[in-house]
Design an enzyme around this catalytic site. Structure first.
Site, PDB file in Angstrom:
ATOM      1  N   HIS A  44       0.982  -1.319  -0.042  1.00 28.33           N
ATOM      2  CA  HIS A  44      -0.083  -0.021   0.151  1.00 28.33           C
ATOM      3  C   HIS A  44       0.916   1.300   0.043  1.00 28.33           C
ATOM      4  O   HIS A  44       0.274   2.335  -0.351  1.00 28.33           O
ATOM      5  CB  HIS A  44      -0.884  -0.036   1.275  1.00 28.33           C
ATOM      6  CG  HIS A  44      -1.938  -1.094   1.155  1.00 28.33           C
ATOM      7  ND1 HIS A  44      -2.875  -1.196   0.130  1.00 28.33           N
ATOM      8  CD2 HIS A  44      -2.294  -1.933   1.911  1.00 28.33           C
ATOM      9  CE1 HIS A  44      -3.660  -2.070   0.451  1.00 28.33           C
ATOM     10  NE2 HIS A  44      -3.281  -2.705   1.587  1.00 28.33           N
ATOM     11  N   ARG A  69       7.008  -5.572   3.317  1.00 24.95           N
ATOM     12  CA  ARG A  69       5.618  -6.314   2.995  1.00 24.95           C
ATOM     13  C   ARG A  69       5.435  -6.421   1.505  1.00 24.95           C
ATOM     14  O   ARG A  69       5.501  -5.338   0.846  1.00 24.95           O
ATOM     15  CB  ARG A  69       4.412  -5.691   3.652  1.00 24.95           C
ATOM     16  CG  ARG A  69       2.980  -6.249   3.293  1.00 24.95           C
ATOM     17  CD  ARG A  69       2.007  -5.820   4.039  1.00 24.95           C
ATOM     18  NE  ARG A  69       1.475  -4.285   3.989  1.00 24.95           N
ATOM     19  CZ  ARG A  69       0.424  -3.654   4.634  1.00 24.95           C
ATOM     20  NH1 ARG A  69      -0.297  -4.376   5.174  1.00 24.95           N
ATOM     21  NH2 ARG A  69       0.159  -2.444   4.328  1.00 24.95           N
ATOM     22  N   ASP A  83      16.719 -11.057  -1.374  1.00 24.19           N
ATOM     23  CA  ASP A  83      18.059 -10.901  -2.088  1.00 24.19           C
ATOM     24  C   ASP A  83      18.605  -9.350  -2.016  1.00 24.19           C
ATOM     25  O   ASP A  83      19.742  -9.113  -1.820  1.00 24.19           O
ATOM     26  CB  ASP A  83      17.839 -11.028  -3.809  1.00 24.19           C
ATOM     27  CG  ASP A  83      17.808 -12.628  -3.859  1.00 24.19           C
ATOM     28  OD1 ASP A  83      17.862 -13.534  -2.973  1.00 24.19           O
ATOM     29  OD2 ASP A  83      17.317 -13.179  -5.072  1.00 24.19           O
ATOM     30  N   GLU A 140      -5.941 -11.978   7.700  1.00 27.52           N
ATOM     31  CA  GLU A 140      -7.090 -10.939   7.528  1.00 27.52           C
ATOM     32  C   GLU A 140      -8.044 -11.217   6.800  1.00 27.52           C
ATOM     33  O   GLU A 140      -8.554 -10.432   6.255  1.00 27.52           O
ATOM     34  CB  GLU A 140      -6.312  -9.771   6.960  1.00 27.52           C
ATOM     35  CG  GLU A 140      -5.276 -10.140   5.801  1.00 27.52           C
ATOM     36  CD  GLU A 140      -4.452  -8.772   5.213  1.00 27.52           C
ATOM     37  OE1 GLU A 140      -4.603  -7.623   5.769  1.00 27.52           O
ATOM     38  OE2 GLU A 140      -3.501  -8.988   4.460  1.00 27.52           O
ATOM     39  N   ASP A 166      -8.457  -5.134   7.628  1.00 28.67           N
ATOM     40  CA  ASP A 166      -9.108  -6.112   6.652  1.00 28.67           C
ATOM     41  C   ASP A 166      -9.524  -7.353   7.316  1.00 28.67           C
ATOM     42  O   ASP A 166     -10.806  -7.655   6.733  1.00 28.67           O
ATOM     43  CB  ASP A 166      -7.724  -6.631   5.687  1.00 28.67           C
ATOM     44  CG  ASP A 166      -7.538  -5.728   4.671  1.00 28.67           C
ATOM     45  OD1 ASP A 166      -8.205  -5.144   3.906  1.00 28.67           O
ATOM     46  OD2 ASP A 166      -6.298  -5.706   4.490  1.00 28.67           O
TER      47      ASP A 166
END
Length: 256
Positions: A44, A69, A83, A140, A166
């Protein structure tokens, strides 16, 4: 051992915040404040593949452990974030044990998973990487809550991160007061904490302001976020503008 896990094992919760801004300089400044961990939000926030490396580099000199995230439960995104230097990933909308296994497998090299070897930064042996990484699926959805035991028990899942908004939406509570966590989401969080601790896994969640910290810690969360870079920027500017406005209101400069 991952520093977040080490902090929790020492008996203290790990406290973090969200990085939404795609600025390496802002991340460097934010990382110097003392949070245990910072989550780069590629779901987001403004974190993309074009700027993630610079933001991770900005956090390089800090003591804050960087997590990412990812935008979705996509193995390619999970592997690439690791990585580039993330110490772990938070994976949204995980609802089944199969989805949890897909996420966990992407965080670890064989034989514990199927991560492809190609670290760009901070290379370590596969064994060390497997031991130190954190895979934190987000529960969620109602389906995820129903499959909680199986998700938590999935090999390679190190803990669960609850998305309270959520979760409340998924449980049918569409009229949400964003200044507080819905009681239904808190009830779900309590169940997540119980199951995670029964399996020796970490349980974490989000506060929508520092006022919720005491409640979440009292419920037994092991790690939590208390704000974001954008929110702190806004709050700091608003505080100083309010101070100026208060002074102007009490001192009429038009006279004299």
């Amino acid at each position: 051992m991952n520093p977040i896990r080490a902090k929790v094992d020492s008996g203290s919760p790990a406290v973090g915040a969200w990085v939404l801004s795609p600025s390496g300089l802002a991340a460097e400044v934010f990382g110097s404040t003392g949070f245990d961990f910072l989550i780069l939000d590629a779901q987001h926030g403004g974190i993309t593949w074009d700027n993630m490396l610079a933001v991770l580099q900005g956090l390089g000199a800090s003591t804050s452990t960087p997590l990412v995230r990812v935008g979705w439960n996509d193995p390619t995104s999970i592997m690439r974030a690791l990585d580039l230097g993330a110490a772990g990933v938070i994976v949204p909308m995980v609802s089944t044990a199969e989805e949890a296994a897909r996420a966990a497998g992407a965080t670890r090299y064989p034989l514990d998973g199927y991560r492809s070897f190609g670290p760009v930064r901070k290379p370590s042996s596969p064994a060390q990487a497997n031991e130190n990484v954190l895979c934190l699926p987000m529960i969620e959805t109602a389906e995820g809550l129903a499959n909680l035991e199986e998700i938590v028990a999935t090999p390679g899942v190190d803990g669960i991160f609850v998305g309270p908004v959520d979760m409340a939406l998924a449980l049918g509570h569409t009229a949400i007061d964003y200044s507080a966590v819905h009681p239904a989401a808190l009830e779900a969080l309590d169940e997540v904490i119980r199951v995670c601790h029964a399996h020796g896994k970490l349980a974490g969640s989000v506060t929508l302001g520092a006022t919720g910290v005491a409640d979440l810690l009292g419920r037994g969360v092991d790690f939590l976020t208390v704000g974001s870079d954008n929110a702190y920027l806004r709050q700091g500017a608003r505080r100083d503008l309010d101070t100026v406005a208060a002074w102007l209101a009490s001192n009429d400069r038009s006279e004299g």
